[in-house]
Enzyme design. Structure first.
Site, mmCIF file in Angstrom:
data_model
loop_
_atom_site.group_PDB
_atom_site.id
_atom_site.type_symbol
_atom_site.label_atom_id
_atom_site.label_comp_id
_atom_site.label_asym_id
_atom_site.label_seq_id
_atom_site.Cartn_x
_atom_site.Cartn_y
_atom_site.Cartn_z
ATOM 1 C CE1 TYR A 109 -5.853 -22.958 9.663
ATOM 2 C CE2 TYR A 109 -4.308 -24.400 8.547
ATOM 3 C CZ TYR A 109 -4.593 -23.210 9.180
ATOM 4 O OH TYR A 109 -3.602 -22.267 9.309
ATOM 5 C CD GLU A 197 -5.362 -19.294 9.187
ATOM 6 O OE1 GLU A 197 -4.618 -19.992 9.881
ATOM 7 O OE2 GLU A 197 -5.938 -18.272 9.611
#
Ligand code: GDP
Ligand code: MN
Length: 386
Positions: A109, A197
């Protein structure tokens, strides 16, 4: 402003952030064509909507053959996709992204966002990325690595080392990861992003890092200098009332309650929402018609709020400064007559020519409730929706 994954990936390519080969499509034929052009299987069929969690909702499918790709394309295009982020009503899928399937060794992530508290950019990363990142954050928050960057100082070597050692990245992956973070940081700064993101950021079998997913939010206040990003705007993904409000330069955000409110000035609008809540009612929207609002803007605001079916009463709270109370009152009367109001309206105003304004409202023959001050307005609006 939110943009689609395929658009975010176009920006990634401009900044040399590695992404899989792929193409967007809006028809079944186009999508099958795009899959053929990739020259091999598996391919991934991805629904393009402004919401995450698509994998969990069935909006991301891997296809091992042309027939499978066709089946997924036909199933996903035109479907109403419900994910944990769309709400129960879901979103209609009008566009697909067809990508070359990747072999995944690890899912990480990585995100960059503006941290209001420190007035810095914060980089968040985690070795355990993928669809359950929220769970990881809940269960083992120590696995989430955060590094803050002063925007004036920019990204430095030690920031990158903190990330790499925090993640305990294998040596062959470090260089590619560093370059990717640097490029992503440049994109974030140059394009006035509020969020970038990547989840998952993957490590492939041959130690390459690649953005498998991409989410980019751009600060709307910076859009005037990014015409190419402004062209990405997809009105179909936005709240229709918010789209209409933006045409009239009204700062409007649709909320869940049933008390509509029209206020001039953002600070007063926030305070008004507070007093509505304090009185035990719930605001249906935030609306700031602007400190220098005209009667016409109040009329447009009123019209938009009346289109919102959940609104059971309206509170108009105006401070007459640049906009004098008498001019405002005339605007309300005119608006009420042209729009036609069949729900209670409470008006609180204060400021220049307030007496004259109150008189105009009182003599209008309209069913308006006037409030003498904020507390009175709150009480009256709460009573109106009870
Ligand atoms: P999201 O659910 O909306 O965040 O959509 P993502 O783009 O993150 O896709 C969801 C999941 O699909 C990812 O976490 C991957 O596990 C999987 N996925 C996406 N693309 C590929 C691919 O090329 N190969 C494989 N094996 N899995 C993929
Ligand atoms: Mn994702």
């Amino acid at each position: 402003m939110k943009i689609h994954e395929y658009q975010a990936k176009e920006l990634f390519r401009q900044y040399k952030v590695p992404v899989p080969e792929g193409q967007a499509a809006t028809t079944v034929e186009e999508a099958i064509d795009a899959a053929d052009k990739l020259g091999g299987f598996p391919v991934v069929v991805k629904a393009q909507i402004h919401a995450g969690g698509r994998g969990k909702g069935g909006g991301v499918k891997l296809a091992a053959s042309k027939q499978e790709a066709k089946d997924h394309i036909e199933a996903i295009l035109g479907m109403t996709l419900v994910t944990p982020q769309t709400g129960p009503e879901g979103r209609l899928v009008n566009t697909l992204l067809i990508e070359a399937g990747q072999k995944i060794r690890e899912e990480l992530y990585l995100s960059l966002l503006v941290d209001r508290e420190t007035a810095r950019i914060i980089i968040i990363t985690c070795r355990e990325g993928g669809m359950d990142i929220e769970e990881v954050a809940e269960r083992s928050p120590e696995k989430i690595i955060k590094v803050t960057v002063d925007p004036l100082q920019g990204l430095q070597g030690y920031h990158l080392r903190e990330l790499i050692f925090g993640l305990d990245l294998p040596v062959p992956v470090r260089k590619g990861f560093s370059t990717l973070v640097k490029n992503l940081f440049n994109l974030f700064m140059e394009r006035d992003c509020s969020l970038v993101e990547i989840n998952p950021l993957i490590i492939s079998d041959d130690d390459q890092v690649l953005a498998l997913d991409a989410k980019v939010d751009v600060d709307s206040n910076g859009l005037f200098r990014h015409k190419d990003i402004l062209a990405y705007r997809d009105l179909g993904e936005e709240d229709p009332l918010e789209v209409e409000a933006s045409k009239y330069n009204l700062n409007y955000i649709n909320l869940d309650g049933n008390v509509g409110n029209i206020v001039n000035g953002a600070g007063l609008a926030m305070a008004t929402m507070d007093i509505i809540k304090n009185a035990g009612a719930e605001p249906a929207n935030f609306m700031d018609v602007g400190g220098g609002a005209t009667a016409e803007m109040v009329e447009n605001g009123l019209r938009i709020i009346l289109k919102d079916e959940k609104v059971k009463a309206i509170l108009i709270n105006i401070f007459g400064g640049i906009l004098r109370c008498d001019v405002f009152a005339e605007g309300v009367v005119q608006a009420a007559k042209s729009v036609g109001i069949n729900i209670p309206v409470v008006v609180r105003m204060e400021g220049t020519n307030v007496e004259k304004g109150r008189q105009i409202l009182a003599e209008s023959g309209l069913n308006l409730v006037t409030a003498v001050d904020l507390a009175d307005a709150a009480e009256k609006i709460a009573a109106a929706v009870k």
